[in-house]
Write a protein that holds these residues in place. Structure first.
Motif, PDB file in Angstrom:
ATOM      1  N   ASP A  59       1.085  -1.073   0.150  1.00  0.00           N
ATOM      2  CA  ASP A  59       0.116   0.030  -0.010  1.00  0.00           C
ATOM      3  C   ASP A  59       0.844   1.220   0.022  1.00  0.00           C
ATOM      4  N   LEU A  60       1.895   1.337   0.667  1.00  0.00           N
ATOM      5  CA  LEU A  60       2.874   2.357   0.845  1.00  0.00           C
ATOM      6  C   LEU A  60       3.413   3.026  -0.616  1.00  0.00           C
ATOM      7  N   HIS A  61       3.731   1.795  -1.491  1.00  0.00           N
ATOM      8  CA  HIS A  61       4.191   1.987  -2.608  1.00  0.00           C
ATOM      9  C   HIS A  61       3.097   2.663  -3.687  1.00  0.00           C
ATOM     10  N   ARG A  62       1.930   2.049  -3.478  1.00  0.00           N
ATOM     11  CA  ARG A  62       0.785   2.644  -4.357  1.00  0.00           C
ATOM     12  C   ARG A  62       0.596   3.803  -3.865  1.00  0.00           C
ATOM     13  N   PHE A  63       0.477   4.376  -2.489  1.00  0.00           N
ATOM     14  CA  PHE A  63      -0.005   5.587  -2.281  1.00  0.00           C
ATOM     15  C   PHE A  63       1.287   6.579  -2.759  1.00  0.00           C
ATOM     16  N   GLN A  64       2.303   6.300  -2.726  1.00  0.00           N
ATOM     17  CA  GLN A  64       3.233   7.229  -3.217  1.00  0.00           C
ATOM     18  C   GLN A  64       3.162   7.339  -4.816  1.00  0.00           C
ATOM     19  N   CYS A  65       2.827   6.382  -5.474  1.00  0.00           N
ATOM     20  CA  CYS A  65       2.644   6.437  -6.916  1.00  0.00           C
ATOM     21  C   CYS A  65       1.390   7.392  -7.157  1.00  0.00           C
ATOM     22  N   LEU A  66       0.231   7.146  -6.326  1.00  0.00           N
ATOM     23  CA  LEU A  66      -1.164   8.008  -6.528  1.00  0.00           C
ATOM     24  C   LEU A  66      -0.685   9.368  -6.328  1.00  0.00           C
ATOM     25  N   LEU A  67      -0.108   9.650  -4.981  1.00  0.00           N
ATOM     26  CA  LEU A  67       0.050  10.940  -4.559  1.00  0.00           C
ATOM     27  C   LEU A  67       0.928  11.651  -5.688  1.00  0.00           C
ATOM     28  N   ARG A  68       2.043  11.207  -6.482  1.00  0.00           N
ATOM     29  CA  ARG A  68       2.905  11.673  -7.430  1.00  0.00           C
ATOM     30  C   ARG A  68       2.214  12.002  -8.418  1.00  0.00           C
ATOM     31  N   ASP A  69       0.961  10.989  -9.000  1.00  0.00           N
ATOM     32  CA  ASP A  69       0.332  11.430 -10.261  1.00  0.00           C
ATOM     33  C   ASP A  69      -0.633  12.527  -9.917  1.00  0.00           C
ATOM     34  N   GLY A  70      -1.211  12.357  -8.701  1.00  0.00           N
ATOM     35  CA  GLY A  70      -2.179  13.228  -8.460  1.00  0.00           C
ATOM     36  C   GLY A  70      -1.621  14.857  -8.562  1.00  0.00           C
ATOM     37  N   ARG A  71      -0.416  14.915  -7.836  1.00  0.00           N
ATOM     38  CA  ARG A  71       0.420  16.008  -7.812  1.00  0.00           C
ATOM     39  C   ARG A  71       0.294  16.642  -9.245  1.00  0.00           C
ATOM     40  N   ARG A  72       1.019  15.682 -10.049  1.00  0.00           N
ATOM     41  CA  ARG A  72       1.195  16.134 -11.344  1.00  0.00           C
ATOM     42  C   ARG A  72      -0.205  16.693 -12.252  1.00  0.00           C
TER      43      ARG A  72
ATOM     44  N   ALA B 195      -7.044  14.681 -10.904  1.00  0.00           N
ATOM     45  CA  ALA B 195      -6.303  14.829  -9.452  1.00  0.00           C
ATOM     46  C   ALA B 195      -7.368  14.368  -8.268  1.00  0.00           C
ATOM     47  N   VAL B 196      -8.584  14.918  -8.273  1.00  0.00           N
ATOM     48  CA  VAL B 196      -9.332  14.331  -7.273  1.00  0.00           C
ATOM     49  C   VAL B 196      -9.594  12.986  -7.184  1.00  0.00           C
ATOM     50  N   GLU B 197      -9.644  12.408  -8.450  1.00  0.00           N
ATOM     51  CA  GLU B 197      -9.794  10.708  -8.470  1.00  0.00           C
ATOM     52  C   GLU B 197      -8.359  10.201  -7.853  1.00  0.00           C
ATOM     53  N   LEU B 198      -7.272  10.597  -8.203  1.00  0.00           N
ATOM     54  CA  LEU B 198      -6.101   9.876  -8.022  1.00  0.00           C
ATOM     55  C   LEU B 198      -5.831  10.042  -6.381  1.00  0.00           C
ATOM     56  N   LEU B 199      -5.956  11.257  -5.832  1.00  0.00           N
ATOM     57  CA  LEU B 199      -5.499  11.700  -4.527  1.00  0.00           C
ATOM     58  C   LEU B 199      -6.656  11.098  -3.656  1.00  0.00           C
ATOM     59  N   GLY B 200      -8.083  11.021  -4.007  1.00  0.00           N
ATOM     60  CA  GLY B 200      -8.938  10.326  -3.228  1.00  0.00           C
ATOM     61  C   GLY B 200      -8.498   8.750  -3.095  1.00  0.00           C
TER      62      GLY B 200
ATOM     63  N   ARG C  70       0.466  12.630   4.065  1.00  0.00           N
ATOM     64  CA  ARG C  70      -0.934  12.399   4.032  1.00  0.00           C
ATOM     65  C   ARG C  70      -1.522  13.913   3.933  1.00  0.00           C
ATOM     66  N   ILE C  71      -0.967  14.863   4.737  1.00  0.00           N
ATOM     67  CA  ILE C  71      -1.448  16.111   4.708  1.00  0.00           C
ATOM     68  C   ILE C  71      -1.372  16.845   3.481  1.00  0.00           C
ATOM     69  N   GLU C  72      -0.300  16.613   2.683  1.00  0.00           N
ATOM     70  CA  GLU C  72      -0.078  17.038   1.384  1.00  0.00           C
ATOM     71  C   GLU C  72      -1.123  16.674   0.656  1.00  0.00           C
ATOM     72  N   CYS C  73      -1.383  15.543   0.414  1.00  0.00           N
ATOM     73  CA  CYS C  73      -2.528  14.683  -0.392  1.00  0.00           C
ATOM     74  C   CYS C  73      -3.873  15.231  -0.048  1.00  0.00           C
ATOM     75  N   ALA C  74      -4.142  15.517   1.193  1.00  0.00           N
ATOM     76  CA  ALA C  74      -5.484  16.243   1.764  1.00  0.00           C
ATOM     77  C   ALA C  74      -5.605  17.598   0.983  1.00  0.00           C
TER      78      ALA C  74
ATOM     79  N   LEU D 144      -3.925  18.998  -1.338  1.00  0.00           N
ATOM     80  CA  LEU D 144      -4.077  18.907  -2.777  1.00  0.00           C
ATOM     81  C   LEU D 144      -5.437  18.601  -3.460  1.00  0.00           C
ATOM     82  N   LEU D 145      -6.091  17.531  -2.895  1.00  0.00           N
ATOM     83  CA  LEU D 145      -7.216  17.075  -2.929  1.00  0.00           C
ATOM     84  C   LEU D 145      -8.288  18.188  -2.826  1.00  0.00           C
ATOM     85  N   VAL D 146      -8.445  18.948  -1.690  1.00  0.00           N
ATOM     86  CA  VAL D 146      -9.308  19.890  -1.592  1.00  0.00           C
ATOM     87  C   VAL D 146      -9.268  21.064  -2.595  1.00  0.00           C
ATOM     88  N   ALA D 147      -7.795  21.372  -2.936  1.00  0.00           N
ATOM     89  CA  ALA D 147      -7.644  22.710  -3.711  1.00  0.00           C
ATOM     90  C   ALA D 147      -8.212  22.283  -5.157  1.00  0.00           C
ATOM     91  N   SER D 148      -8.077  20.861  -5.479  1.00  0.00           N
ATOM     92  CA  SER D 148      -8.531  20.616  -6.837  1.00  0.00           C
ATOM     93  C   SER D 148     -10.158  20.589  -6.674  1.00  0.00           C
TER      94      SER D 148
END
Length: 247
Positions: A90-103, A113-118, A149-153, A155-159
């Motif tokens: 899960d950690l690796h999947r989280f890292q990939c999803l956060l990276r792609d969501g950020r991009r 972004a909302v889909e990936l970060l969610g 986790r905070i960065e992900c949240a 970014l999700l809210v900003a999108s």
């Protein structure tokens, strides 16, 4: 710990730390000295090497699944390596999803972004070892995971705000602030959602509540960004009243 057939609990604290360290460094060798430092810090017992071997043997037995000879842990000088397939952790999947969501967010693809970060947020199931480990590997990962986790949240809210989903993001932000009552970025986003959805009075009350909390807990004033947002709302509210009087 789960696989496609069963669930196994690792309850012994030292085995938890060993497994966490090996998972964090999956597919890379973790030396015996590093593992000893994770468990005992700078004061290992006299028979630390033998004790480490016993714990590792117990962990290997736990990870050996029926029909899967050998298990995922291998002895490789100067220590051990836990082999995992891509996407298995899960950690690796989280890292990939956060990276792609950020991009996606930076490129203006807010729906994606909302889909990936969610999806990334759904993988986060609490603090690594609930703060029980303070070693460089596990403790460092726990600190990174909380910041990510905070960065992900954020970014999700900003999108979500960029998509005009103010009501939905208001609910998300209330839950986040219940968990992080001193995180000013969440206050800014919440106040912005309220203001843009026509709830300026509530937005200003939220600002005052945030200011009081920050003063009480930290002895500080709110950030310039938060104060400027309040002034912007006050100016817009005054402009709206003036237009009503002219009309």
């Amino acid at each position: 710990m789960t696989d496609d057939r069963s669930v196994a609990a690792v309850s012994a604290p030292k085995m938890q730390i060993l497994l966490a360290a090996l998972l964090i460094r999956a597919n890379h060798v973790v030396s015996r000295d590093e593992l000893s430092n994770e468990i005992w810090g700078s004061a290992p017992p006299r028979r630390a090497t033998a004790s480490l071997h016993v714990h590792m043997s117990q962990l290997r037995k736990l990870l050996t699944r029926p029909g899967r000879p050998g298990g995922p842990i291998a002895t490789t000088a100067p220590g051990y390596v836990l082999r995992l397939a891509p996407g298995e952790l899960d950690l690796h999947r989280f890292q990939c999803l956060l990276r792609d969501g950020r991009r996606a967010a930076r490129a203006g693809g807010h729906e994606r972004a909302v889909e990936l970060l969610g999806a990334a947020r759904s993988l986060h199931r609490g603090t690594v070892l609930d703060g029980a480990a303070t070693g460089p590997i596990v403790g460092g990962c726990a600190r990174w995971a909380e910041e990510a986790r905070i960065e992900c949240a954020e970014l999700l809210v900003a999108s979500g705000i960029a998509l005009g989903r103010y009501q939905e993001m208001t609910g998300v932000l209330r839950a986040l602030l219940a968990e992080h009552p001193l995180h000013e970025a969440f206050y800014r986003q919440l106040i912005l959602c309220m203001s843009r959805s026509g709830r300026r009075a509530e937005a200003l009350r939220t600002y005052h509540s945030a200011r009081d909390t920050i003063r009480r807990e930290l002895g500080l004033e709110p950030s310039w960004e938060l104060r400027e947002l309040q002034r912007t709302i006050l100016r817009s509210d005054g402009a709206a009243r003036d237009m009503q009087l002219v009309g």
